[in-house]
Enzyme design. Structure first.
Site, mmCIF file in Angstrom:
data_model
loop_
_atom_site.group_PDB
_atom_site.id
_atom_site.type_symbol
_atom_site.label_atom_id
_atom_site.label_comp_id
_atom_site.label_asym_id
_atom_site.label_seq_id
_atom_site.Cartn_x
_atom_site.Cartn_y
_atom_site.Cartn_z
ATOM 1 N N CYS A 1 0.967 -8.810 -6.898
ATOM 2 C CA CYS A 1 -0.575 -8.837 -6.071
ATOM 3 C C CYS A 1 -1.001 -8.220 -6.304
ATOM 4 O O CYS A 1 -0.070 -7.338 -5.978
ATOM 5 C CB CYS A 1 -0.502 -10.292 -4.728
ATOM 6 S SG CYS A 1 0.183 -11.998 -5.477
ATOM 7 N N CYS B 1 -1.769 -14.916 -0.089
ATOM 8 C CA CYS B 1 -0.706 -15.679 -0.791
ATOM 9 C C CYS B 1 0.525 -15.000 0.090
ATOM 10 O O CYS B 1 0.356 -13.753 1.221
ATOM 11 C CB CYS B 1 0.276 -15.668 -2.195
ATOM 12 S SG CYS B 1 0.870 -13.986 -2.577
ATOM 13 N N ASN C 1 -3.980 -6.991 -9.093
ATOM 14 C CA ASN C 1 -2.786 -7.907 -9.730
ATOM 15 C C ASN C 1 -2.479 -7.301 -11.008
ATOM 16 O O ASN C 1 -3.819 -6.727 -12.306
ATOM 17 C CB ASN C 1 -3.499 -9.626 -9.861
ATOM 18 C CG ASN C 1 -3.727 -9.950 -10.507
ATOM 19 O OD1 ASN C 1 -5.521 -8.767 -10.336
ATOM 20 N ND2 ASN C 1 -4.230 -11.190 -10.708
ATOM 21 N N CYS D 1 2.718 -11.874 -0.081
ATOM 22 C CA CYS D 1 1.697 -10.583 0.831
ATOM 23 C C CYS D 1 1.507 -10.681 1.996
ATOM 24 O O CYS D 1 1.403 -8.885 2.403
ATOM 25 C CB CYS D 1 0.705 -10.208 -0.054
ATOM 26 S SG CYS D 1 0.304 -10.168 -1.650
ATOM 27 N N GLU E 1 -0.413 -8.159 -13.773
ATOM 28 C CA GLU E 1 0.750 -9.503 -14.114
ATOM 29 C C GLU E 1 1.524 -9.180 -15.313
ATOM 30 O O GLU E 1 1.305 -8.540 -15.938
ATOM 31 C CB GLU E 1 0.076 -11.055 -14.898
ATOM 32 C CG GLU E 1 -0.642 -11.711 -13.832
ATOM 33 C CD GLU E 1 -1.847 -12.024 -14.029
ATOM 34 O OE1 GLU E 1 -2.026 -12.830 -15.243
ATOM 35 O OE2 GLU E 1 -2.257 -12.942 -13.053
ATOM 36 N N GLU F 1 -2.702 -7.122 -3.361
ATOM 37 C CA GLU F 1 -2.337 -6.547 -2.410
ATOM 38 C C GLU F 1 -0.995 -5.791 -2.368
ATOM 39 O O GLU F 1 -1.187 -4.660 -1.377
ATOM 40 C CB GLU F 1 -2.161 -7.490 -1.310
ATOM 41 C CG GLU F 1 -3.908 -8.484 -0.930
ATOM 42 C CD GLU F 1 -3.516 -9.597 -1.672
ATOM 43 O OE1 GLU F 1 -3.018 -9.564 -3.269
ATOM 44 O OE2 GLU F 1 -4.338 -10.843 -1.951
HETATM 45 N N1 THU Z 1 -2.732 -12.662 -6.342
HETATM 46 C C1 THU Z 1 -3.115 -11.941 -6.105
HETATM 47 O O1 THU Z 1 -2.914 -10.611 -6.593
HETATM 48 N N2 THU Z 1 -3.149 -11.752 -4.415
HETATM 49 C C2 THU Z 1 -3.579 -12.891 -3.679
HETATM 50 O O2 THU Z 1 -3.457 -12.810 -2.725
HETATM 51 C C3 THU Z 1 -3.094 -14.219 -4.570
HETATM 52 C C4 THU Z 1 -2.933 -14.303 -6.173
HETATM 53 C C5 THU Z 1 -2.600 -13.079 -8.143
HETATM 54 C C6 THU Z 1 -0.928 -13.211 -8.622
HETATM 55 C C7 THU Z 1 -1.698 -13.602 -10.413
HETATM 56 O O3 THU Z 1 -1.797 -12.549 -11.509
HETATM 57 C C8 THU Z 1 -3.098 -13.777 -9.795
HETATM 58 O O4 THU Z 1 -3.031 -13.988 -8.621
HETATM 59 C C9 THU Z 1 -3.021 -15.938 -9.981
HETATM 60 O O5 THU Z 1 -1.675 -16.601 -8.876
#
Ligand code: THU
Length: 164
Positions: free
Chosen positions: A75, A114, A64, A117, A66, A77
């Site tokens: 994310c 999520c 991920n 994704c 940000e 994925e």
């Molecule tokens: N996140 C992912 O990378 N993958 C997921 O399937 C769920 C959430 C990340 C997004 C964000 O940077 C952090 O986790 C918190 O939501």
């Protein structure tokens, strides 16, 4: 007229630890745990890693990423899958492993991707015609294995709906 009741069924395997996983999936999960070390997650402190196994044996990482303007982040994925699309567009995806490490608490249950994704990964699965195995684990604990993205996203949005 009475409404019809419909049911979706999604099956998954739950492994107590990696010992019962097939070796390639065990290796892929290890890679996901390495991939999450590259996460840029200063805001959530929640580091996610994804490792995608291609038909050639190549493994592509995502984590991920940000951003201070929150919705601009992505994310793990989608970072991994879109990298595959950009760099290896003609290769089939065999499997993806997803793992997580939170800085402030222990995640001891599988991390399920999520909705956005799921929809994004589904597109790759539909395009290639073969199912993508999904392996999910927290930092520790049991490991869930699903046989396809479809099984993670029943009642999914389909391109045909765009054409009327
Ligand atoms: N996140 C992912 O990378 N993958 C997921 O399937 C769920 C959430 C990340 C997004 C964000 O940077 C952090 O986790 C918190 O939501």
């Amino acid at each position: 007229m009475a409404a019809e009741s419909k049911t979706f069924e999604s099956r998954y395997e739950l492994h107590q630890d990696e010992d019962s996983l097939p070796i390639p999936l065990r290796q892929l999960l290890k890679e996901a745990k390495q991939a999450l070390l590259n996460a840029h997650a200063p805001y959530s402190q929640f580091n996610v890693g994804a490792a995608v196994l291609l038909a050639s044996g190549k493994i592509v990482w995502g984590s991920n990423q940000e951003n201070m303007a929150y919705p601009s982040g992505l994310c793990a994925e989608r970072v991994a899958f879109f990298s595959v699309g950009a760099q290896f567009p003609n290769q089939k995806i065999i499997a993806v492993a997803i793992s997580v490490k939170a800085n402030q608490f222990l995640v001891d249950e599988p991390l399920a991707p999520c909705g956005a994704c799921r929809q994004s990964m589904l597109e790759f699965e539909l395009k290639q015609g073969d199912p993508i195995t999904i392996v999910m684990q927290g930092e520790t604990g049991s490991i869930a294995v699903l046989e396809s993205v479809k099984s993670l996203l029943p009642f999914y949005f389909l391109e045909e709906r765009l054409k009327g």
